[in-house]
Design a protein around this motif. Sequence first.
Motif: not given
Lengths: 230, 57
Positions: B8, B13-14, B16-20, B10-11, A24, A100
């Motif tokens: 662009p 979404y990234y 959110l994905a890593y946290t999820w 798009t941070a 990560y 996502l």
Amino acid sequence: MSSTKRPLFDWLFVVAVLSLIAAYVRAVFFTPIEALQGAAQKIYYVHVSAAISAYLALGIVALMSIVYLWLHDERADRLAESAGEVGLLFLTVVLTTGPLWGKPIWGAWWTWDARLTLTLFLWFLTAGYLVLRGAVDDAAMRSRYSAVLGVLAALLIPFIHLSVYLFNTLHPMPILLKPSKPSMPSDMLITFFSMWGACTLLCISLIGARYRYGVDRDALRALEGNGGDR
Amino acid sequence: MMVQSGPPDTATYYRLAYTWVVVLYGTYAVVLWLRSRRVRAQLRAVEREEARATRAT
């Protein structure tokens, strides 16, 4: 050592968590942002790693199901059940991180593309496999029925992988799992391999932990003298 | 003419994905630990009960 004294999560789980933290950190702080997609491209590392781990877990389900059907060894059945549950976790990661990435890049959360749809089918089959296990009271019947379903579900995996070649799909072509060289810069490739390694360790350690839980649950069931909710 | 400077944004979404993903993995591990703890407590109780019954006979 008594099974109740053995820790649920062993040293491998600790190594897996540390590897995941390291992967990560590398992905977030030390991997360049892709020029066309921006930071959303980094979703690739967790998405594809989870997909390969899901394939690994469901491959174990199929293999152990075949072993069970052949030898009627309850350890194989328990391992298949454990891998099925962990496989569902990784498939859930795949099916939620994909949208996502899709929203900012495709402009849509979901399309009924062949690969997406087949992966959703695999999720339902895996969920069905686990529901079936809870629905049949007789242990031998439960193991036999679920073993057949486990083998059939895994047959979808090669179709999912090849779907981007077989159908006209929106999903990107494989960057790594293809006959030619990986089409990715080395910085990103190292990040991907770190995440892939961490996910594989996590997958194996979670299957191990889930197996140990299964051993205790079956021991309890044997003492209580029922076939119960495996 | 518009010239795009840099990639662009798009941070969101990234992130959110890593946290999820962490939430999903973490939740599964905690739920598995809680299930295991419950079963092990029941197992110990049944084993104690059986040992007591054996001594009594």
